[in-house]
Scaffold this motif. Structure first.
Motif, short mmCIF file in Angstrom:
data_model
loop_
_atom_site.label_atom_id
_atom_site.label_comp_id
_atom_site.label_asym_id
_atom_site.label_seq_id
_atom_site.Cartn_x
_atom_site.Cartn_y
_atom_site.Cartn_z
N GLN B 452 40.50 57.35 53.53
CA GLN B 452 41.79 56.90 54.03
C GLN B 452 42.49 56.12 52.91
O GLN B 452 41.89 55.28 52.25
N SER B 453 43.80 56.41 52.72
CA SER B 453 44.56 55.67 51.72
C SER B 453 44.63 54.21 52.13
O SER B 453 44.87 53.90 53.29
N PRO B 454 44.43 53.31 51.18
CA PRO B 454 44.48 51.90 51.55
C PRO B 454 45.89 51.41 51.88
O PRO B 454 46.06 50.40 52.54
N ASP B 455 46.93 52.17 51.46
CA ASP B 455 48.28 51.64 51.67
C ASP B 455 49.15 52.50 52.56
O ASP B 455 50.28 52.16 52.83
N ASN B 456 48.68 53.63 53.02
CA ASN B 456 49.52 54.47 53.88
C ASN B 456 48.66 55.12 54.95
O ASN B 456 47.80 55.94 54.64
N ASP B 458 49.10 57.46 56.90
CA ASP B 458 49.19 58.91 57.06
C ASP B 458 48.41 59.68 55.99
O ASP B 458 48.25 60.89 56.09
N ILE B 459 48.02 58.98 54.97
CA ILE B 459 47.47 59.67 53.80
C ILE B 459 45.95 59.63 53.77
O ILE B 459 45.33 58.59 53.98
N LEU B 460 45.37 60.80 53.51
CA LEU B 460 43.94 60.90 53.22
C LEU B 460 43.80 61.40 51.79
O LEU B 460 44.56 62.28 51.36
N TRP B 461 42.88 60.83 51.07
CA TRP B 461 42.56 61.37 49.75
C TRP B 461 41.29 62.21 49.88
O TRP B 461 40.33 61.79 50.51
N LEU B 462 41.31 63.40 49.27
CA LEU B 462 40.14 64.28 49.35
C LEU B 462 39.80 64.80 47.97
O LEU B 462 40.71 65.09 47.17
N SER B 463 38.52 64.94 47.69
CA SER B 463 38.14 65.58 46.43
C SER B 463 37.44 66.88 46.75
O SER B 463 36.72 66.98 47.75
N SER B 465 36.48 71.14 44.79
CA SER B 465 36.32 71.85 43.52
C SER B 465 37.64 72.13 42.83
O SER B 465 37.66 72.58 41.69
N HIS B 466 38.78 71.88 43.50
CA HIS B 466 40.08 72.08 42.85
C HIS B 466 40.64 70.80 42.26
O HIS B 466 41.70 70.79 41.68
N GLY B 467 39.97 69.68 42.49
CA GLY B 467 40.47 68.41 41.97
C GLY B 467 40.58 67.38 43.08
O GLY B 467 39.84 67.42 44.07
N LEU B 468 41.52 66.46 42.90
CA LEU B 468 41.71 65.38 43.89
C LEU B 468 43.03 65.63 44.60
O LEU B 468 44.04 65.92 43.96
N CYS B 469 43.02 65.51 45.93
CA CYS B 469 44.22 65.84 46.70
C CYS B 469 44.69 64.66 47.53
O CYS B 469 43.89 63.97 48.17
N ARG B 470 45.98 64.42 47.52
CA ARG B 470 46.60 63.42 48.38
C ARG B 470 47.18 64.22 49.55
O ARG B 470 48.08 65.06 49.36
N TYR B 471 46.65 64.00 50.72
CA TYR B 471 46.98 64.87 51.87
C TYR B 471 47.63 64.03 52.96
O TYR B 471 47.07 63.01 53.39
N ASN B 472 48.80 64.47 53.39
CA ASN B 472 49.48 63.79 54.49
C ASN B 472 49.11 64.51 55.78
O ASN B 472 49.49 65.67 56.00
N LYS B 473 48.36 63.84 56.62
CA LYS B 473 47.81 64.55 57.79
C LYS B 473 48.89 64.77 58.85
O LYS B 473 48.70 65.55 59.79
N ILE B 474 50.05 64.10 58.73
CA ILE B 474 51.15 64.33 59.69
C ILE B 474 51.98 65.52 59.22
O ILE B 474 52.17 66.50 59.93
N THR B 475 52.46 65.44 57.96
CA THR B 475 53.32 66.52 57.45
C THR B 475 52.50 67.66 56.86
O THR B 475 53.04 68.73 56.62
N ARG B 476 51.25 67.43 56.63
CA ARG B 476 50.35 68.38 55.98
C ARG B 476 50.77 68.74 54.57
O ARG B 476 50.49 69.82 54.06
N VAL B 506 42.70 55.43 40.22
CA VAL B 506 41.57 56.01 40.93
C VAL B 506 40.59 56.54 39.88
O VAL B 506 40.98 57.17 38.90
N TRP B 507 39.33 56.19 40.07
CA TRP B 507 38.27 56.64 39.16
C TRP B 507 37.54 57.79 39.83
O TRP B 507 36.95 57.63 40.89
N LEU B 508 37.60 58.95 39.18
CA LEU B 508 37.15 60.19 39.81
C LEU B 508 36.01 60.80 38.98
O LEU B 508 36.15 60.98 37.77
N VAL B 509 34.91 61.10 39.65
CA VAL B 509 33.81 61.77 38.96
C VAL B 509 34.15 63.24 38.82
O VAL B 509 34.43 63.92 39.82
N ILE B 510 34.19 63.72 37.58
CA ILE B 510 34.49 65.13 37.34
C ILE B 510 33.33 65.76 36.60
O ILE B 510 32.32 65.11 36.34
#
Lengths: 101, 1189
Positions: B452-456, B458-463, B465-476, B506-510
Motif C-alpha cells: 500500500q502506498s504510504p501517501d495515497n 488508492d495506490i498499490l505498489w507492485l513488483s 518480472s516487468h519491473g515496479l508498478c504504481r497501480y491505482n486500484k480505483i482507476t486501474r 524506493v529501493w528495489l531489488v533487481i
C-alpha cells in the motif's frame, strides 16, 4: 475405567465383554489373596506366576497402572530383588483393582 | 499538506494498539524418557534439591538429573545403606534440608552427601514405629512437624526422637492413589483420600471425617490444592470443588464446558494466577484460577514430537529456574513457556504438515495473519489460533498457490496477486475474497511484493518480472518503472522486493543488484555486482531489503549487505561479525533499531551501531526458516516463516536469559575409573591423591535445564593451566602427569545466551610425593619379581625340551600350542598367588594409599590373567578342542553393533565404514554368534588399522542354500596399504612375526585365531590383495536356517472363512485367559473346534487320545509350564505329535523369554494382550493357509 473396546474387538459383541468382566470379577479377588499369601510365605515362584496371570488379565481391560504394578511384582519375584517392596506392591495392586471388583 | 495529513492518519491507524488476544505459541514439552537414563517410566514425584539437581521418584528407584545424565539410586539386596525399596511414591526436602523418600517399604532419610539411606519401617513390637510401610505422602506443617501418610494411616513423625504417633482415621484403609496431606487454615491437616476427606486437629491430633460432603461429590478425592487465600480445593472423579470459607461445605469450581475429563491428580500454582492441573487421564490443563477460566489443555498426540508424552499426570513441580516439571505415567516433561523468546505458531497441529510449511507470511495491523503454505492460502484471526483456508472459486484447493506478497489498505482490505490467477482482495466486512481483473500489462509476470502506498490510499505498489508498478486500484491506471532503462548492464526488468526511505526513494531489488529510484525526480541510481568491489552487491539474487534512516540492508547468501543511503558506501557483514550462518533467508527491520535476518536455523539481529550480530536458536526442534518468509506484525511484532510453522516475537522484548547455570562436579576418575571420594562428587571440595595417580579426570555439569546442551564451560587448574580454558559444551577434562603439589580446579558455566556463573566451582587438589619406603612394598616387589623369574625359568626349561622334540617330531604346530598352553599355565600359577596375596593384603589394616596400591596390583594381575586366558584359548583352537554353539541370532543386529563399535575409529581416521548385507538373507540365522563376532572384529580392526584413507566395506552375500542351510560369504574390503605378495602366504600363521618387520608388528594372534575359528566350523578364509591399493579378506561359513519362518510379506490377506475345519488345543491356566482364547478363536475362525487344558500335564493327557492341528500354549503356568510341556511334546516318538505346531502365548516380551520359547521348539510367539490379527496371521502361516492377493 475399564476399557471395553479392546475386548469387544477381540470377541465381537458386548455380552461376551460382560462375560469376561464377570469372570474377571469373580476370579481376581482369589488371585489377589493368593498372591499376598505367596509373598508372605516367601514363595517367589508362585508369586511370580500369580502376578503374571493378573497382569495378562488386566492388560485386556486397559488398566495400565495395575499392569505396571503386576509386572513389577512378577519381575521382582523372578529376580528375587527388592523383595521388601513386594508386600506393599501387592497391596497397592489390590487397592488399585478394588473399585473394579 | 493534504498528503502528509493523510500519511499521518495512516500511520496512526497502522500503529493503533490492538487488544492482545490468543498470542501464546506452541509450548515445547522437553522429553526425558528411559532413553535418557530414567530407571522406569512412572514419575510419582519430582523434587529439586538445594544444589539445583532434579530428583524423580520412579517405580524402580530414585533418579538424579543434571540436565544431561541420570544417576539412579535403587534398592540393593542385603545392603541396608541402599534405599529400602525401589518403588517410590514421594520425596520431600524439609526446612532443615533433610531429604525424605517415601517408598512402598518404609520411609527413608536420604543422606545426600554420601548417597546412603537410613530406613524407618513398621515394627510390630514397637508402638512408636511407622504405622504402615506403604508411604504415599509427606508434609511439613507450619510448626515444622512432619506428617507421614501411608495407605492405611497418618503418623506424626518426630525424627529427633525417632517417634511416630498414629492419628486414628476411621475409613482410611482401602483408599487407593492417595492419601494426600495438605495444611490449611489454623494449622489444620487435611487428609484427602479416595474414601473421602479427613481433617486432623493440630492440637488434639483427632482425625474427623468430613460428613457434609456435597451430595453430588462422590466420595473419591484424588488431588488437592491449597489456594493462596487458604481455600482447600479437591478433585473428585467428576470435577473440582472448593471449600466455602468459614464452613466445611464445598462448592463446585467452574471449569467451563470444554473439558472432557475432570479428575485431577495434582495441582501446581504458577505466577500470574495460573494453576497447572494434571489430569488422571487426559493431559495437562492450564487454568486461570482468579478469573476461573480454562486457558488451554495439552493432550497427548503420538504425531507431535514436541507434545506431552502421556495422558496420565502424576506430579508437578516448579523449580527455582522457573521450569515446570511434569511427571507422567511414561516419563518426564519439562516446559518453560515464560522463558521462550520466540513463540511458534501453526496453522494445523502436528509434524510434517504442509499447512505449516510457511512460504510467505503477512500480519494485518488488526492482527489477522495470512500465510502462503504448501497446502494453499490460510488466514488466522489472531496469532496462536489455527489457520482457516481462504477460498475463492478461481483458486485451487489444498495445493500451493504462488502468492508472494500481501498488503492491507486503509479500508482494511488485504490485496494480493496470485500468479496466473490475477489480483484478489479480502473484504473484512463480507469476510470473503474478491477478484479484480488486472490490467493487461500484469499478464505473464511473476509477481512479488505488493505494498500500500504510504501517501495515497488508492495506490498499490507492485513488483514483478516487468519491473515496479504504481497501480491505482480505483482507476486501474498503471505506471511502470523498468530497471533496464537505468543502466545498459541490467539485462532484465525482473524485480522482487522493495522498501521506501525518508527521501521519497524506493529501493528495489533487481537482477544482480539494487535500483534506488527517486519517486519525485524519476531518476535512478543502481548498485550492481562488480568483481572489483567484493564488499558490495554479490553476484546473485538478494533475499530482500530493509530500509532504515541511514542505510539500506539486503540479505544474501554470503551475509548482510549495507548501503549508506546518502553516500552509497557498501559493506558486507558476515561470520567475522558474529553471524552464525551466512546464508540468509529473509530480512526485516525491527522496532529495536536492529536488522533481523533468518538463516537456515537461526534468527540473528544486526546492530547498525556496533556492526555486530547476535544469533538466537529456538528450543523447538523444527526450525528451518524459509526464504523471503517474513513480515512486520501487530504491535511491532516480527514474524518469520519456517518449515513447521511461523515464529513471532517482539524485538524490543528480546532479552538475554540472565540466569546462569550452577557449576557442579558430577564425577572424578583416576585412570578412567571412578575414584572413591567418600561422598558424592557434587559435595567434594578437596581431593587427596598420590604421585601414582597419573591420569585424572574431572566430570562436570552446569545445572540449567532449558537447552542444557547449549551450555558452555570454562575451567582452570590453578598451578597447572596458565589461564581459563574455554571448552564449549565439553563436560570433562583429563590431566596427566601432574607433579606432586597443590592445585585448585575452578569451573564456570554459561547458559545458551552466554551468561556465566558468577561464582565458579572450586575444588582443591593435593598430590602427595612418591611413597616408596614401606617394607611390605619391597617385599611384594620381591615376590613379584621372583615369581616372574621362576615362571620364565620353568617355561624356558620346558621350551628347550619342547623345541628339541619339535625338531624330532613333525607336528610342530601342535607342540607350539602345547608350549603356549604350558607356558600360560605356568604363568598362571604364580599369577594367582600374586592375586591371592594382594587380596589378602587388602584385608589387613592399611591406610588409603596402601589400599590403593594393593588394588592396583590386583587389577594388573587380573588384566594379565585375561591375556593369558586368551593365549590358552588360542592353543585350545589349535589342538582342536574347541566347541561351537548353534543358536538362532539376528545377523543384521550383530552387523549393526559391529559398525557402532568401529565407527568412532573410522571417523577419527576419516575413513568411511559401510556394511552391505544381501537382502535375501533372512534376519535370523542359526550359528555361533559369539565366534562370528570375534572373527569379524579381528578382520575389521585389521582393515581399519592398515587403511589411512578411503573406506572399509563389509559385504555379506548368500552363496548357496538348501531348505535348512545356507552358505554365506563375508568380505572385509579395505583401501589400505595392501599386503606384499611374498607375505600373503604367511598372513594367517600364528606367531610368524618377523623381527624388525614393521608390516607384521602388532598383528598378534587376531588373524590366526580368526582363520582357525573359520576352519573349525568347516569354512575357509582367504585373502586377495594388491600391494598399495588394498586387501579383501574373505571367509565362507555355513549357517542353519531358523526353524521359525520369515515374517509374512504385507500383501498376505487373511481369509479365515476359507480355512478348513481346525482342531485347536488351548493350554491356559485361568478361566479368564481360557475363555478369552476360546471366544476369540470362535469369533474369528468360522470352522473351529477347541479343547482346553489348564496346564501342561493336562495338555499331555489330551494329546494322548486326540489329534490337534495346533496348540496355543501359555508359557507361565503352575504344575507344568509351557517350556517343559513343549520339550516333552518335541521329544515324543510319534511324528504326528512331535511336529505339531505350537504357538507360545506370553505376556513377557523380553528377548530372553522369546529365545527360550524358540529353544524348546515353539514355532511362534504371540504376546499378550493378544492382537487377533497377529494371532490369525501366525496360524495361517504355520498351517500354510496363505492366500495371496
Amino acid at each position: 475405567m475399564i476399557d471395553r473396546e479392546k475386548l469387544k474387538s477381540l470377541l465381537g459383541d458386548e455380552s461376551m465383554v460382560d462375560r469376561m468382566i464377570d469372570i474377571f470379577q469373580s476370579e481376581t479377588p482369589g488371585q489377589l489373596s493368593e498372591l499376598s499369601q505367596a509373598i508372605e510365605a516367601g514363595d517367589w515362584s508362585n508369586a511370580s506366576i500369580l502376578a503374571h496371570t493378573i497382569k495378562s488379565q488386566v492388560a485386556y481391560l486397559g488398566l495400565d497402572y495395575a499392569v505396571s504394578l503386576a509386572r513389577e511384582i512378577e519381575h521382582k519375584a523372578d529376580q528375587e530383588k527388592d523383595l521388601n517392596s513386594l508386600a506393599g506392591l501387592a497391596d497397592a495392586l489390590d487397592s488399585e483393582l478394588q473399585p473394579f471388583l | 499538506m493534504k498528503k502528509s495529513f493523510i500519511y499521518i492518519l495512516f500511520c496512526i491507524w497502522i500503529f493503533l494498539p490492538a487488544s492482545v488476544q490468543a498470542q501464546e505459541g506452541k509450548v515445547y514439552f522437553q522429553r526425558i524418557t528411559l532413553e535418557d537414563g530414567l530407571p522406569q517410566g512412572h514419575i510419582f514425584k519430582i523434587a529439586e534439591d538445594s544444589l539445583g539437581f532434579i530428583w524423580f521418584c520412579t517405580g524402580d528407584g530414585l533418579a538424579r538429573y543434571d540436565g544431561y545424565e541420570m544417576v539412579n539410586f535403587q534398592h540393593q539386596r542385603g545392603d541396608s545403606s541402599s534405599i529400602s525399596s525401589s518403588w517410590l511414591h514421594y520425596s520431600f526436602i524439609d526446612s532443615k534440608n533433610r531429604f525424605w523418600v517415601g517408598s512402598i517399604a518404609g520411609l527413608n532419610l536420604f543422606h545426600r552427601e554420601t548417597g546412603t539411606f537410613s530406613w524407618y519401617q513398621h515394627d510390630p513390637d514397637n508402638p512408636n514405629s511407622l504405622s504402615d510401610n506403604r508411604i504415599r505422602s509427606i508434609l511439613e506443617d507450619s510448626r515444622g512437624r512432619l506428617w507421614v501418610a501411608s495407605i492405611s494411616a497418618v503418623d506424626l513423625f518426630e525424627p529427633d526422637s525417632n517417634r511416630f504417633t498414629k492419628v486414628e482415621i476411621e475409613n482410611l484403609a482401602g483408599s487407593r492413589h492417595s492419601p494426600n496431606l495438605i495444611e490449611g487454615r489454623d494449622g489444620i491437616i487435611w487428609v484427602c483420600h479416595t474414601n473421602g476427606l479427613t481433617r486432623i486437629d493440630p492440637e488434639t491430633m483427632q482425625g474427623t471425617n468430613i460428613a457434609p460432603i456435597p451430595p453430588d461429590l462422590p466420595q473419591n478425592v484424588f488431588g488437592a490444592w491449597m489456594s493462596p487465600d487458604s481455600t482447600l480445593w479437591i478433585s473428585s472423579k467428576v470435577g473440582v470443588w472448593e471449600q466455602i470459607p468459614g464452613t466445611e461445605d464445598f462448592r463446585q469450581v467452574d471449569l467451563g464446558p470444554d473439558l472432557k475429563y475432570r479428575s485431577f491428580n495434582c495441582f501446581l500454582a504458577d505466577s500470574n494466577g495460573i494453576l497447572w492441573m494434571g489430569t488422571l487421564n487426559d493431559g495437562l490443563v492450564k487454568y486461570d484460577y482468579q478469573n476461573r477460566k480454562v486457558l488451554k489443555q495439552y493432550t497427548y498426540s503420538p504425531a507431535d514430537p514436541e507434545g506431552i508424552t502421556n495422558e496420565s499426570i502424576y506430579s508437578l513441580m516448579k523449580d527455582r529456574q522457573g521450569n515446570i516439571w511434569i511427571g507422567t505415567f511414561n516419563g518426564v516433561n519439562r516446559i518453560n513457556p515464560a522463558s521462550e523468546k520466540f513463540q511458534l505458531y501453526q496453522n494445523a497441529q502436528g509434524l510434517d504438515n504442509f499447512s505449516n510449511y510457511i512460504i510467505r507470511i503477512y500480519q494485518e495491523p488488526n492482527g489477522r495473519v495470512w500465510t502462503t503454505t504448501m497446502n494453499g492460502l490460510f488466514y488466522a484471526e489472531h496469532l496462536g489460533e489455527p489457520g482457516t483456508v481462504a477460498t475463492h472459486p478461481n483458486l485451487p484447493k489444498d495445493q500451493y498457490i504462488s502468492i508472494n506478497g500481501f498488503s492491507a489498505d486503509p479500508d482494511g482490505k488485504v490485496w494480493f496477486f496470485a500468479r496466473d490467477l490475477g489480483l484478489y482482495y479480502w473484504d473484512p466486512i463480507q469476510r470473503k475474497l474478491f477478484f479484480q481483473e488486472p490490467p493487461d500489462t500484469f499478464k505473464g509476470g511473476l509477481h512479488w511484493q505488493i505494498t500500500q502506498s504510504p501517501d495515497n490510499p488508492d495506490i498499490l505498489w507492485l513488483s514483478d518480472s516487468h519491473g515496479l508498478c504504481r497501480y491505482n486500484k480505483i482507476t486501474r491506471d498503471t505506471f511502470w518503472v523498468h530497471p533496464m532503462d537505468f543502466d545498459p548492464r541490467i539485462k532484465s526488468d525482473f524485480s522482487t522486493f522493495f522498501d521506501f526511505d525518508q527521501f521519497d526513494q524506493v529501493w528495489l531489488v533487481i537482477n544482480k543488484g539494487i535500483l534506488c529510484y527517486n519517486l519525485k525526480t524519476g531518476k535512478g541510481k543502481v548498485f550492481l555486482y562488480d568483481p572489483e568491489n567484493p564488499n558490495c552487491v554479490p553476484p546473485e539474487a538478494l533475499k530482500g531489503v530493509a530500509v532504515t534512516r541511514d542505510a539500506v540492508y539486503a540479505a544474501s547468501s554470503i551475509g548482510l549487505l549495507e548501503i549508506q543511503v546518502e553516500t552509497g558506501a557498501c559493506q558486507m557483514y558476515g561470520q567475522k561479525d558474529g553471524l552464525v550462518q551466512e546464508g540468509l533467508a529473509a530480512i526485516i527491520a525491527g522496532s529495536d533499531g536492529k536488522i533481523w535476518v533468518s538463516s537456515n536455523s537461526y534468527l540473528s539481529a544486526f546492530d547498525p551501531l556496533t556492526k555486530t550480530f547476535k544469533s538466537y536458536h529456538t528450543i523447538h526442534s523444527i526450525k528451518e526458516f524459509n526464504t523471503y518468509s517474513t513480515s512486520h506484525g501487530q504491535n511491532n511484532r516480527l514474524l518469520f516463516g519456517g518449515t513447521n510453522g511461523y515464529f513471532g516475537f517482539l524485538p524490543d522484548e528480546i532479552r538475554d536469559d540472565l540466569l546462569p547455570p550452577i557449576p557442579v562436579l558430577t564425577g572424578f576418575k583416576v585412570l578412567n575409573e571412578n575414584y572413591p571420594l567418600g561422598k558424592l562428587p557434587e559435595y567434594v571440595h578437596e581431593i587427596n591423591l598420590s604421585y601414582e595417580d597419573k591420569v585424572i579426570t574431572f566430570e562436570y555439569a552446569g545445572l540449567q535445564y532449558a537447552r542444557s546442551e547449549a551450555n558452555s564451560y570454562k575451567y582452570i587448574l590453578e598451578g597447572f593451566d596458565a589461564g581459563w580454558q574455554e571448552v564449549g559444551s565439553k563436560r570433562d577434562v583429563t590431566y596427566t602427569n601432574l607433579r606432586p603439589g597443590n592445585y585448585t580446579f575452578r569451573l564456570a558455566a554459561a547458559n545458551p545466551d552466554g551468561v556465566w556463573s558468577p561464582e565458579p566451582l572450586s575444588v582443591k587438589l593435593h598430590i602427595s610425593p612418591p611413597y616408596w619406603q614401606t617394607s611390605w612394598f619391597y617385599g611384594l616387589i620381591f615376590l613379584l619379581v621372583a615369581s616372574i623369574f621362576y615362571a620364565i625359568f620353568r617355561s624356558r626349561q620346558r621350551a628347550r625340551r619342547l623345541t628339541q622334540e619339535m625338531k624330532v617330531a613333525e607336528q610342530s604346530a601342535r607342540y607350539k600350542s602345547l608350549f603356549l598352553a604350558n607356558m600360560s599355565h605356568e604363568i598362571r600359577t604364580p599369577m594367582n598367588a600374586i592375586l591371592g596375596m594382594s587380596k589378602l593384603l587388602s584385608g589387613t589394616p592399611l591406610d588409603n594409599r596402601q589400599q590403593e596400591y594393593a588394588s592396583i596390583i590386583q587389577r594388573s594381575s587380573e588384566d594379565l590373567l585375561v591375556i593369558i586366558n586368551d593365549i590358552l584359548d588360542h592353543s585350545k583352537i589349535e589342538s582342536g578342542k574347541y566347541s561351537f554353539v548353534h543358536k538362532p541370532f539376528e545377523l543384521s543386529i550383530l552387523l549393526k553393533q559391529l559398525q557402532k563399535i568401529f565407527e568412532p575409529q573410522a571417523d577419527e581416521k576419516n575413513i568411511s565404514l559401510a556394511v552391505h548385507i544381501d537382502p535375501e538373507i533372512p534376519s535370523y540365522i542359526v550359528g555361533d554368534q559369539v565366534r562370528l563376532n570375534q572373527i569379524l572384529i579381528n578382520l575389521l580392526a585389521n582393515a581399519l588399522k592398515f587403511t589411512e584413507r578411503g573406506k572399509v566395506d563389509l559385504f555379506v552375500r548368500k552363496q548357496a542354500e538348501t531348505p535348512y542351510k545356507m552358505r554365506l560369504l563375508f568380505e572385509v574390503r579395505d583401501t589400505g596399504i595392501g599386503i606384499p605378495p611374498d607375505k600373503i602366504e604367511q598372513i594367517f600363521e600364528s606367531f610368524e612375526q618377523i623381527e624388525g618387520d614393521e608390516f607384521f608388528q602388532g598383528t598378534g594372534l587376531g588373524l590366526a585365531i580368526s582363520s582357525k575359528l573359520v576352519e573349525q566350523q568347516d569354512g575357509n578364509m582367504w585373502v586377495e590383495s594388491s600391494h598399495g591399493t588394498g586387501s579383501s579378506f574373505f571367509f565362507e561359513l555355513t549357517f542353519g536356517r531358523n526353524s521359525e519362518k520369515i515374517s509374512p510379506p504385507e500383501h498376505i490377506r487373511l481369509h479365515p472363512e476359507t480355512w478348513p475345519p481346525l482342531h485347536i488345543l488351548v493350554v491356559e491356566d485361568t478361566p479368564f485367559n481360557q475363555t478369552l482364547a476360546v471366544e476369540l478363536l470362535r469369533n474369528k475362525i468360522p470352522k473351529v473346534q477347541i479343547a482346553v487344558a489348564e496346564n501342561g500335564k493336562v495338555a499331555l493327557e489330551k494329546l494322548k487320545d486326540q489329534l490337534f492341528d495346533l496348540i496355543l500354549m501359555d508359557v507361565k503356568m503352575p504344575v507344568m509350564d509351557g517350556y517343559e510341556t513343549t520339550r516333552i511334546i518335541r521329544q515324543a516318538d510319534s511324528p504326528a505329535l512331535n511336529s505339531i505346531p505350537i504357538i507360545a502365548l506370553t505376556a513377557n516380551v523380553t528377548t530372553a523369554h522369546m529365545q527360550k520359547c524358540r529353544d524348546v521348539g515353539m514355532n511362534g510367539i504371540i504376546t499378550k494382550p493378544i492382537e487377533s490379527q497377529e494371532l490369525l496371521l501366525k496360524i495361517q502361516q504355520l498351517l500354510q493357509l496363505e492366500v495371496y492377493d
